[in-house]
Design an enzyme around this catalytic site. Structure first.
Site, mmCIF file in Angstrom:
data_model
loop_
_atom_site.group_PDB
_atom_site.id
_atom_site.type_symbol
_atom_site.label_atom_id
_atom_site.label_comp_id
_atom_site.label_asym_id
_atom_site.label_seq_id
_atom_site.Cartn_x
_atom_site.Cartn_y
_atom_site.Cartn_z
ATOM 1 N N TYR A 71 0.858 -1.420 0.086
ATOM 2 C CA TYR A 71 -0.271 0.036 -0.020
ATOM 3 C C TYR A 71 0.734 1.183 -0.098
ATOM 4 O O TYR A 71 0.465 2.115 -0.767
ATOM 5 C CB TYR A 71 -0.844 0.040 1.201
ATOM 6 C CG TYR A 71 -1.973 -0.962 1.362
ATOM 7 C CD1 TYR A 71 -2.152 -2.180 2.079
ATOM 8 C CD2 TYR A 71 -3.041 -0.999 0.385
ATOM 9 C CE1 TYR A 71 -2.969 -2.877 1.992
ATOM 10 C CE2 TYR A 71 -4.098 -1.925 0.143
ATOM 11 C CZ TYR A 71 -3.867 -2.947 1.219
ATOM 12 O OH TYR A 71 -5.088 -3.943 1.104
ATOM 13 N N GLY B 137 -13.913 -0.816 2.720
ATOM 14 C CA GLY B 137 -13.984 0.044 3.887
ATOM 15 C C GLY B 137 -12.728 1.022 3.736
ATOM 16 O O GLY B 137 -12.871 2.086 4.691
ATOM 17 N N ASN C 110 -7.195 2.968 8.643
ATOM 18 C CA ASN C 110 -7.099 2.340 7.106
ATOM 19 C C ASN C 110 -5.787 2.933 6.834
ATOM 20 O O ASN C 110 -5.355 4.127 6.684
ATOM 21 C CB ASN C 110 -8.369 2.875 6.307
ATOM 22 C CG ASN C 110 -9.600 2.062 6.599
ATOM 23 O OD1 ASN C 110 -9.560 0.857 7.223
ATOM 24 N ND2 ASN C 110 -10.706 2.604 6.283
#
Lengths: 167, 559, 255
Positions: free
Chosen positions: B341, B454, B490
């Protein structure tokens, strides 16, 4: 990156419009090899596992990925990936036009060729952890850190006699 | 040794696959399988690999190179090029557990504490009637640099740290007062005039004023054994002992309590805020580091201020690695972690391309950095243009889409470019933030997909909180951090928010984003990580070119 | 209803198709036998009984609840079925469906449906006999192209990859194959376990038809925002701008 005299090696990535079937991959790789001037070469694409890696079906054989044998430059090896990109290092600029022509011949659809920096000549952390100090630096960057030995083939420039082995 | 019946099966398999093109009957080829062979050299390789296997706990590889042959490898993963550098490394090399540069980045932050000197000097002068002069200060600093790594200065019979283990520890002072700074020994000061471009130096000195501060960096090995919560205490202990020594105080006299209180609390700037109970870690831990502080820690703004995109992208790299890989990927979760990520934002020049496109577009339209009005319409136009451009790149270049194979990666990159563009164009971090959110919403409408399940929670409710500064509703982006309510859970956001913060100030050519003390502290040449060029330093780490501090080999038997 | 829902803006084929998907007004293109749908889903053998997690509701005796009186249970809920799922992966290269719109379809048109949306997959969970109905509806309709969409319960990688030479979306577990007769066959269930017999899913759409039926905006199809230097905003962009601006300003409440 290319010197005026064009004698430095260059690194190139070929991206066809579609992922290649083994037969097309074979055709392309042979055409590239015939053009000559390759120092090292790498094929890249999603993994083709021999068994289902996880989930309720874990361990079930995937027959479609067995025996994907192709013959390049007189040698046969097993494909472990679905070929989507070919990255290679050419000895010099002079092999580029031939490379483009080779791709035109071998591929029935469009492709992109990009210059860049794809390989390395000194080991990274994971290289060192895996190989230690390696003599032939061309190996660096050719194989995934976690891959096993089946993922490497050496294309010999000398044709030798066939020797089959029971697998 | 040909075995006749298998030869037929082999031929059959090939014919089945490739049909009539294949006729092996007439050809002679060698089918090379790198399995165990009789050759002595190959056996040697395999034995060596087995040795490595045991020691390193990793499956060794046993390459056999046939002389003159061209090696052909097969890969499912692509290597990564650190953006704007020449370093090409594997994904594994960018896992923070493997990469010592990434570890040192975090170690350098958590071993740092900023402690003011003026309060202590007041105590010495007003309560104890002692003289404080540049000479006494220099003497104090000499003793402090001896004591801080863990040496005794007051008591007998003290055990000490080995200097070889703690040589990364150092203390330097800085001040906004040039007259005082001039009197301090060069080796004990961070010279604002030398480290910063002239205009930035003037701003920093004006902001700091005639106050004096200590940039203290306790040994790396200490924070690796204990944690960031140790830093202010370790530092305060050694500060106090040094004051006692340097100013000939009675060890333990009442005034020492004032000095201790100043050193631990009253004159202290922690790197991070405390977190609420459920996320609580010690002080100086990642969850409480604000985006403004992260922007100020990264030092690219003082070496390349003329390129605000470059400045911002280094902050994105630092922030993504730090918040996604270390904070969320380890403190808050752990295991394999969230490397990919983060790498989407600092590898392969993708975010660079999108951001430079956006800023060039904005410059053409508005005439330069930080010249556009700070309005929602500007955020709308710039974020829309950059997002549409980025989406087109992913569509036009299939390998780009494959490199950023996950929607969360693409979302982070598109929105970061949009936010950075909007922030640089207006010089306003909230406009940058608004642009980030618009990008997310547009991306979702374009492709009917966004990130993981999400991922965009904070982006759907985010817009409502951008322009409010009321404490229960919002905050300037500089003061938000990893624990800002909707951001806490997140990945793929926090590092980019830090980048947007920095972009606003870089666009304005500001000397600092939120805290001049942090900015100057991390200009300390005594730090081990190179805060001026984050991506390059991460690349060095991956390429096995970086020596981290806190090494223990000195005190352990040789392998 | 007192009004006709608009569902989605835009006058291009993409807008029109998005309205179709959301409203449920999709064209039926094929008729996959129920037994085949059940086989591909892989939760029970076709013809086998449904497993239960509780007795039928009528036998259980429900509490006196006004909501239960208003809302009729789905067939699966009434029977006490366990909750099972179908998960789809849609190629970004002009598959008809896109994850959020599969979820909208489910949420709007399917009772007792729990949709989950990611970028590489989209899942609907519901009581077993209900999800079988919903899956067949999706499979039969223009929401699905058999080459560019596939049911994948795991190892979903493929949505962002180029297509194979034969136009199929890449599948690491080779759950489907393109036969020499031009039909796509399901050879394994959605988690990769081989089926007892292949399932004929029919022919894939041509490239032109896929482009016509798709709901995705793309620069080489219907772009959402024109091109670099020649921007032309689809109504979807105007809608998004409107929404974002109102959200931002309402939170601020400048007045």
């Amino acid at each position: 990156m290319v010197t005026p005299s064009g004698t430095e090696s260059i690194q190139v990535e070929i991206t066809p419009q579609r992922y290649l079937m083994p037969a097309t991959a074979q055709k392309l790789l042979n055409a590239i090899y015939e053009n000559g001037g390759i120092t090292r070469i790498m094929i890249h694409g999603p993994n083709l596992p021999r068994t289902i890696p996880y989930g309720p079906g874990k361990g079930t054989p995937i027959d479609e990925h067995k025996d994907l044998l192709i013959e390049v430059a007189g040698q046969v090896f097993e494909l472990g990936v679905k070929v989507g990109r070919v990255r290679l290092e050419l000895e010099s600029e002079k092999y580029m036009p031939g490379l483009e022509a080779a791709c035109e011949r071998a591929l029935p659809f469009s492709f992109q060729i990009k210059r860049g920096r794809f390989f390395r000549n000194s080991p990274t952390l994971s290289d060192y952890a895996k190989y230690g100090d390696v003599e032939d630096k061309r190996l660096l960057g050719l194989i995934d850190p976690k891959a096993r030995k089946e993922k490497l083939a050496i294309l010999s420039e000398v044709k030798v006699t066939m020797e089959d082995e029971e697998r | 040794m040909a075995v006749k019946h298998t030869k037929k099966l082999f031929v059959k398999a090939l014919n089945k696959k490739f049909g009539k093109d294949f006729d092996l009957a007439s050809q002679k080829v060698e089918y090379k399988r790198l399995g165990p062979e009789q050759n002595a050299r190959k056996r040697e390789f395999m034995e060596y690999a087995k040795k490595l296997e045991g020691k390193r706990g990793m499956t060794g590889y046993n390459p056999y190179v046939h002389a003159g042959g061209i090696p052909l490898g097969q890969r499912q993963l692509v290597p990564y090029k650190l953006s704007s550098t020449e370093y090409v490394v594997e994904g594994d090399d960018l896992h923070f557990v493997n990469n010592p540069a990434m570890q040192q980045f975090w170690d350098d932050i958590r071993r740092t504490i900023v402690v003011g000197l003026d309060m202590a000097h007041e105590v010495l002068q007003k309560r104890l009637g002692k003289e404080v002069t540049p000479e006494t200060i220099n003497n104090y600093l000499e003793i402090l640099n001896h004591a801080m790594p863990g040496a005794a200065v007051v008591q007998e019979h003290m055990v000490e740290t080995h200097p070889g283990l703690v040589d990364d520890c150092n203390v330097r002072v800085f001040s906004g007062d040039d007259a005082l700074a001039d009197e301090i020994d060069d080796q004990y000061k961070i010279d604002i005039n030398k480290m910063f471009p002239e205009d930035q130096a003037e701003t920093l000195k004006a902001a700091i004023g005639k106050t004096t501060w200590q940039a203290i960096h306790v040994p790396t090995i200490v924070v690796r054994t204990c944690d960031g919560g140790t830093t202010s205490r370790w530092s305060a202990m050694q500060l106090c002992m040094t004051f006692i020594d340097a100013y000939n105080m009675c060890a333990g006299e009442a005034a020492v309590a004032d000095l201790a209180y100043a050193a631990k609390h009253a004159a202290v700037l922690q790197m991070s805020d405390m977190l609420p109970a459920r996320r609580a870690r010690g002080p100086n831990n990642p969850g409480g580091i604000s985006f403004g502080f992260m922007s100020d820690m990264v030092q690219t703004s003082r070496v390349k201020p003329q390129d605000p995109v470059y400045v911002s992208l280094n902050v994105v790299a630092a922030g993504s690695m730090f918040y996604d890989q270390i904070w969320l990927g380890s403190y808050m979760s752990g295991g394999v972690g969230f490397t990919q990520y983060a790498t989407a934002a600092y590898t392969n020049d993708v975010l660079d391309d999108f951001s430079y496109y956006g800023v060039d577009y904005a410059n053409d339209k508005f005439g330069g950095f930080a010249k556009a009005p700070a309005t929602i319409d500007v955020a709308k136009e710039l974020a829309t243009e950059v997002t549409l451009y980025g989406i087109e790149q992913y569509e036009a270049f299939p390998t780009l889409l494959e490199d950023h194979f996950g929607g969360s990666q693409r979302a982070a990159v598109l929105a970061a470019a949009s936010g950075i563009t909007s922030a640089i164009a207006t010089g306003h971090s909230q406009i940058g933030l608004a642009g980030w959110y618009l990008s997310m919403l547009l991306h979702k409408e374009a492709w009917g997909r966004l990130g993981f399940f999400g991922y965009d929670l904070q982006d759907q409710c985010g817009p409502t909180n951008v322009f409010s500064y009321q404490s229960d509703e919002g905050n300037p982006l500089e003061l938000r951090g990893a624990n800002y309510p909707n951001y806490a859970m997140n990945v793929g956001h926090q590092g980019e928010y830090a980048g947007i913060t920095s972009a606003a100030h870089a666009g304005r050519m500001d000397a600092f984003a939120v805290n001049p003390l942090i900015k100057v502290t991390f200009a300390n040449p005594g730090l081990v990580f190179d805060f001026t060029n984050v991506r390059d330093c991460f690349g060095k780490g991956g390429a096995r070119e970086f020596r981290a501090a806190g090494e223990r080999s000195l005190v352990m038997p040789a392998v | 209803m007192a009004y006709t829902p608009q569902f989605y803006p835009g006058s291009t084929s993409v807008g029109i198709n998005r309205r179709k998907h959301m409203s449920g007004n999709v064209e039926k293109l094929r008729d996959i036998p129920e037994a085949d749908v059940v086989a591909v889903m892989g939760h029970r053998a076709p013809g086998a009984d449904y497993s239960s997690t509780h007795p039928p509701l009528k036998e259980m005796g429900e509490p006196d609840c006004p909501i239960r009186q208003i809302v009729a249970p789905t067939a699966g809920a009434a029977a006490g079925d366990r909750v099972r799922y179908s998960q789809w992966t849609d190629s970004m290269y002009f598959a008809p469906s896109i994850p959020y719109f599969r979820s909208y379809w489910g949420a709007i048109n399917c009772k007792g449906c729990d949709p989950g949306t990611l970028s590489g997959r989209q899942i609907i969970e519901a009581r077993e006999r209900d999800i079988e109905d919903y899956t067949k509806a999706q499979y039969d309709s223009e929401m699905t192209d058999v080459a560019l969409c596939s049911m994948r319960g795991c190892t979903v990688h493929g949505h962002s990859l180029r297509l194979e030479e034969n136009g199929m979306q890449f599948d690491m577990l080779a759950r489907t194959e393109l036969g020499s007769d031009g039909n796509v066959y399901g050879v394994k269930d959605q988690v990769g376990i081989p089926l007892d017999k292949k399932v004929n899913l029919g022919k894939p759409m041509s490239e032109a038809e896929a482009k016509k039926r798709t709901t995705i905006f793309r620069f080489d199809g219907v772009p959402m925002g024109g091109k670099v230097g020649a921007r032309q905003f689809d109504e979807a962009i105007e809608m998004t701008h409107h929404m974002w601006e109102r959200r931002s300003k309402w939170g601020y409440r400048p007045e």
